[in-house]
Design an enzyme around this catalytic site. Structure first.
Site, short mmCIF file in Angstrom:
data_model
loop_
_atom_site.label_atom_id
_atom_site.label_comp_id
_atom_site.label_asym_id
_atom_site.label_seq_id
_atom_site.Cartn_x
_atom_site.Cartn_y
_atom_site.Cartn_z
N ALA A 102 -59.87 4.43 -5.34
CA ALA A 102 -58.81 4.28 -6.15
C ALA A 102 -57.21 3.58 -5.19
O ALA A 102 -56.51 3.65 -5.78
CB ALA A 102 -58.76 4.34 -7.28
N GLY A 103 -57.64 3.96 -3.75
CA GLY A 103 -56.42 3.62 -3.27
C GLY A 103 -55.10 5.06 -3.41
O GLY A 103 -54.39 4.81 -2.91
N LEU A 104 -56.41 6.47 -3.57
CA LEU A 104 -55.81 7.71 -3.70
C LEU A 104 -56.05 8.11 -2.68
O LEU A 104 -55.67 9.53 -2.48
CB LEU A 104 -55.72 8.40 -4.77
CG LEU A 104 -55.64 7.04 -6.12
CD1 LEU A 104 -55.74 7.99 -7.17
CD2 LEU A 104 -53.86 6.78 -6.49
N GLY A 105 -56.10 8.03 -1.60
CA GLY A 105 -57.44 8.61 -0.37
C GLY A 105 -57.51 9.93 -0.43
O GLY A 105 -58.29 10.80 0.19
N SER A 106 -58.93 9.39 -1.80
CA SER A 106 -59.80 10.55 -2.30
C SER A 106 -60.96 10.69 -0.66
O SER A 106 -61.20 11.81 -0.88
CB SER A 106 -60.61 9.60 -3.33
OG SER A 106 -61.36 8.52 -3.02
N SER A 107 -61.58 9.48 -0.07
CA SER A 107 -62.25 10.04 0.71
C SER A 107 -61.61 10.55 2.10
O SER A 107 -62.35 11.85 2.30
CB SER A 107 -62.83 8.83 1.19
OG SER A 107 -61.83 7.95 2.20
N ALA A 108 -59.98 10.43 2.16
CA ALA A 108 -59.85 11.22 2.56
C ALA A 108 -59.29 13.22 2.51
O ALA A 108 -59.93 13.72 3.47
CB ALA A 108 -58.39 10.27 3.50
N ALA A 109 -59.23 12.53 1.62
CA ALA A 109 -59.29 14.01 0.84
C ALA A 109 -60.82 14.79 0.83
O ALA A 109 -60.19 16.42 1.18
CB ALA A 109 -58.43 14.25 -0.77
N ASP A 144 -54.43 8.83 5.36
CA ASP A 144 -55.03 9.03 4.84
C ASP A 144 -55.28 10.44 4.90
O ASP A 144 -54.34 11.94 4.56
CB ASP A 144 -56.24 8.16 4.12
CG ASP A 144 -55.63 7.11 3.28
OD1 ASP A 144 -54.77 6.99 3.68
OD2 ASP A 144 -57.00 6.61 2.54
O1 PMV Z 1 -56.48 2.36 0.08
P1 PMV Z 1 -57.10 3.64 0.91
O2 PMV Z 1 -56.54 4.63 0.26
O3 PMV Z 1 -58.15 3.71 1.63
O4 PMV Z 1 -55.94 3.18 1.65
C1 PMV Z 1 -56.26 2.12 3.05
C2 PMV Z 1 -54.76 2.33 3.78
C3 PMV Z 1 -54.95 0.69 4.27
O5 PMV Z 1 -53.92 1.04 5.25
C4 PMV Z 1 -54.74 -0.45 3.84
C5 PMV Z 1 -55.94 1.06 5.84
C6 PMV Z 1 -55.74 2.04 6.51
O6 PMV Z 1 -56.76 3.08 7.51
O7 PMV Z 1 -54.32 2.50 7.17
#
Ligand code: PMV
Length: 304
Positions: A102-109, A144
């Site tokens: 969802a763009g909240l950095g879940s996989s990195a977290a 992230d």
């Molecule tokens: O959607 P997310 O949370 O995976 O963030 C991606 C951010 C990007 O700039 C599009 C990719 C990146 O590696 O920085």
């Protein structure tokens, strides 16, 4: 290191990119902060046989390190980097209170919280988590993982890393589109559009300039300018082809409810939007909820 040395739950935060997504992949600076929610891991058992197991009940994930699944690849990569096994197998339970994809950095977290079960330092956590994150995205910028591991608000650039900013935490409204997407696909899409039309690099440059203006506004507490920067970034991201009608509708809803700025956050193509609405956060969150979107108010800059 064994789990006996690390019995306590390990935390990692979700993140929100305030300005600069996609441009950060091309070496520009992004402005981002950690959320007050994320993922907590605990080693629940340790044995001397079998593969290691990872459970994330909130995401319906229950897998082994040898499975063919992106999360299993990341799990295995981190265990290998950490040299954690040494003939042992672990079961790790992850409690997630952020949505996946969802763009909240879940996989990195998730990667940071797993790495923290074994690491001794921020450097190890970051390096191992980045090895895991690379299993999800071809060439993650690292923003992230940096935010998830370090917390706070700051700028991130691929070459210079994360620089914390000294500013108060920032309340933001977050709303989920409910449309899942893959960061890797979105990043690949931008790369192919840039290849086909090199003139689009001007959009990345404008995002970079806007990000620096937004950083100054954040430090000055100038919410009008910061909101205008978010709107400008959204226009650029839309021209870059990573917004969606649904995201545009959500942004318009937030603005009509009194936000000073609103934009997609993260890779786009679905995922989430953020809105800056000082003093009107509840009204904006309610307006988005009335349109059927899950929304919540978070504090950007979390670091405890
Ligand atoms: O959607 P997310 O949370 O995976 O963030 C991606 C951010 C990007 O700039 C599009 C990719 C990146 O590696 O920085």
């Amino acid at each position: 290191m064994t789990s006996q040395n690390n019995p306590t739950p390990k935390e990692a935060w979700g993140k929100l990119i305030l300005l600069g997504e996609h441009a950060v992949v091309y070496g520009h600076t992004a402005l981002a902060g950690a959320m007050d929610r994320g993922i907590r891991t605990t080693i629940t058992s340790e044995s001397f046989s079998g593969p290691s197991r990872l459970r994330v009940p909130a995401w319906n994930i229950d897998l082994h390190s040898e499975d063919c699944h992106p999360v299993a690849y990341a799990f295995r990569a981190i265990l290998e980097k950490a040299d954690a096994l040494g003939g042992r197998a672990f079961t790790i339970r992850a409690k997630a209170n952020i949505a996946p994809a969802a763009g909240l950095g879940s996989s990195a977290a998730l990667c940071v919280a797993i790495a923290r079960c074994f690491s001794h330092s921020l450097e190890e956590t970051t390096r191992w988590a980045n090895a895991g994150e690379a299993c999800f995205h071809d060439s993650p910028s690292g923003v992230d993982v940096a935010l998830s591991a370090q917390g706070g608000i700051g700028t991130y650039c691929k070459t210079t890393g994360f620089s914390a900013l000294s500013c108060p935490s920032l309340p933001l409204v977050v709303a989920l589109s409910g449309v899942d997407r893959s960061t890797a696909d979105m990043v690949r899409g931008v790369a192919s559009r840039l290849k086909a039309n090199p003139g689009l690099t001007a959009l990345l440059e404008d995002i970079a300039t806007t990000t620096l203006t937004g950083k100054r506004a954040l430090l000055d507490g100038n919410w009008e300018v910061l909101g205008a920067c978010m709107n400008q970034c959204q226009r650029n991201l839309s021209d870059l082809g990573v917004s969606l009608n649904t995201l545009d509708t959500m942004v318009a809803t937030a603005m009509n409810a009194g936000a000073l700025g609103a934009k997609l956050t993260g890779a786009g193509g679905g995922g989430a939007i953020i809105a800056l609405a000082p003093g009107r956060e509840s009204e904006v969150a309610t307006a988005l909820r009335q349109q059927g979107f899950t929304s919540f108010i978070t504090t950007l800059g979390h670091s405890e």
